[in-house]
Design a protein around this motif. Structure first.
Motif, PDB file in Angstrom:
ATOM      1  N   GLY A  11       0.808  -1.218   0.000  1.00 21.02           N
ATOM      2  CA  GLY A  11       0.000   0.000   0.000  1.00 21.02           C
ATOM      3  C   GLY A  11       0.839   1.265   0.000  1.00 21.02           C
ATOM      4  O   GLY A  11       2.055   1.248   0.164  1.00 21.02           O
ATOM      5  N   VAL A  12       0.148   2.378  -0.176  1.00 21.45           N
ATOM      6  CA  VAL A  12       0.793   3.681  -0.303  1.00 21.45           C
ATOM      7  C   VAL A  12       1.577   4.055   0.953  1.00 21.45           C
ATOM      8  O   VAL A  12       2.679   4.593   0.865  1.00 21.45           O
ATOM      9  CB  VAL A  12      -0.258   4.770  -0.635  1.00 21.45           C
ATOM     10  CG1 VAL A  12       0.352   6.153  -0.612  1.00 21.45           C
ATOM     11  CG2 VAL A  12      -0.871   4.493  -2.001  1.00 21.45           C
ATOM     12  N   ASP A  13       1.026   3.760   2.117  1.00 17.35           N
ATOM     13  CA  ASP A  13       1.731   4.122   3.354  1.00 17.35           C
ATOM     14  C   ASP A  13       3.108   3.474   3.430  1.00 17.35           C
ATOM     15  O   ASP A  13       4.040   4.063   3.977  1.00 17.35           O
ATOM     16  CB  ASP A  13       0.895   3.748   4.578  1.00 17.35           C
ATOM     17  CG  ASP A  13      -0.292   4.672   4.768  1.00 17.35           C
ATOM     18  OD1 ASP A  13      -0.246   5.807   4.249  1.00 17.35           O
ATOM     19  OD2 ASP A  13      -1.269   4.264   5.417  1.00 17.35           O
ATOM     20  N   LYS A  16       5.668   5.722   1.219  1.00 19.20           N
ATOM     21  CA  LYS A  16       5.825   7.167   1.424  1.00 19.20           C
ATOM     22  C   LYS A  16       7.241   7.560   1.812  1.00 19.20           C
ATOM     23  O   LYS A  16       7.738   8.590   1.382  1.00 19.20           O
ATOM     24  CB  LYS A  16       4.842   7.674   2.476  1.00 19.20           C
ATOM     25  CG  LYS A  16       3.447   7.849   1.947  1.00 19.20           C
ATOM     26  CD  LYS A  16       2.543   8.452   3.002  1.00 19.20           C
ATOM     27  CE  LYS A  16       1.167   8.679   2.411  1.00 19.20           C
ATOM     28  NZ  LYS A  16       0.246   9.249   3.424  1.00 19.20           N
ATOM     29  N   ARG A  58      -3.631   7.101 -13.731  1.00 22.43           N
ATOM     30  CA  ARG A  58      -4.215   7.716 -12.534  1.00 22.43           C
ATOM     31  C   ARG A  58      -4.428   9.206 -12.727  1.00 22.43           C
ATOM     32  O   ARG A  58      -5.190   9.820 -11.997  1.00 22.43           O
ATOM     33  CB  ARG A  58      -3.339   7.455 -11.323  1.00 22.43           C
ATOM     34  CG  ARG A  58      -3.259   5.972 -10.983  1.00 22.43           C
ATOM     35  CD  ARG A  58      -2.463   5.706  -9.753  1.00 22.43           C
ATOM     36  NE  ARG A  58      -2.941   6.432  -8.591  1.00 22.43           N
ATOM     37  CZ  ARG A  58      -3.951   6.069  -7.824  1.00 22.43           C
ATOM     38  NH1 ARG A  58      -4.610   4.980  -8.111  1.00 22.43           N
ATOM     39  NH2 ARG A  58      -4.303   6.779  -6.779  1.00 22.43           N
ATOM     40  N   ASN A  62      -5.000  12.026  -7.029  1.00 23.26           N
ATOM     41  CA  ASN A  62      -4.861  12.342  -5.605  1.00 23.26           C
ATOM     42  C   ASN A  62      -3.831  13.437  -5.344  1.00 23.26           C
ATOM     43  O   ASN A  62      -3.520  13.728  -4.195  1.00 23.26           O
ATOM     44  CB  ASN A  62      -4.469  11.088  -4.815  1.00 23.26           C
ATOM     45  CG  ASN A  62      -5.562  10.040  -4.850  1.00 23.26           C
ATOM     46  OD1 ASN A  62      -6.741  10.384  -4.782  1.00 23.26           O
ATOM     47  ND2 ASN A  62      -5.190   8.791  -4.982  1.00 23.26           N
TER      48      ASN A  62
END
Length: 193
Positions: A11-13, A16, A58, A62
């Motif tokens: 996932g993105v977390d 980061k 995308r 975001n």
């Protein structure tokens, strides 16, 4: 990209703290799940086009400006302060992001890692930007969010202000010893004046 490669993705977390040295390093880091990770040239050559296809699909949905960025840029423009964007993204990608955010017109020059001899932390981007803006690098104020920005500014002899947010491998930016750390860009025009 990870899905298409048949690899697990946390996932993105998870990623980061790996952002900040351009897409090439990020691809290596995501696949190896390590900041200093390195994949073979063959794996990279397979992953790179997949990464870019996924990124473009995308359409930066975001991606948004941090508070006070547009107002800061507008104020600097009214003060007739030249502005450059020096990034470790490729120049075309930087233009896409700046266009998406509606702020590209505020910059005198945009320099991606493919526009300079060496990307940040090298000072090449600052020297090139200073030349475009017709100023000496010593008169440039670098505003950044990572240790690479601070190192590039120091190597160029420029002043550097770091924002407390953004990407810096999960490390407090003050440990990089910028001239100052700010919480938003509202104070930049006052600092310059």
């Amino acid at each position: 990209m990870m899905e298409e490669l048949g690899l697990p993705f946390g996932g993105v977390d998870e990623i980061k703290s790996w952002v900040g040295d351009g897409h090439e390093r990020l691809i290596h880091r995501i696949i190896t799940r390590h900041l200093d990770g390195e994949v073979s040239e063959n794996v990279y050559n397979i992953a790179n086009p997949i990464f870019h296809r996924a990124l473009r699909s995308r359409q930066y949905q975001n991606t948004q400006l941090y508070p006070d960025v547009a107002a800061c840029l507008e104020r600097l423009e009214s003060m007739e302060i030249p502005r450059a964007c020096v990034t470790n993204k490729n120049t075309a990608q930087a233009y896409e992001v700046l266009d998406h955010l509606g702020i590209r017109h505020y910059f005198t020059v945009v320099l991606g890692q493919d526009s300079v001899a060496e990307p940040k932390p090298s000072p090449d981007g600052i020297f090139e930007a200073a030349e475009h803006m017709k100023v000496d690098a010593i008169n440039v104020l670098m505003v950044g969010d990572s240790v690479n920005d601070v190192r590039a500014a120091r190597a160029a002899g420029s002043s550097v202000v770091a924002v407390s947010y953004g990407y810096n491998y999960g490390i407090d930016i003050s440990s990089a010893n910028p001239d100052s750390v700010i919480n938003n860009l509202a104070s930049i025009p006052k600092m310059i004046a």
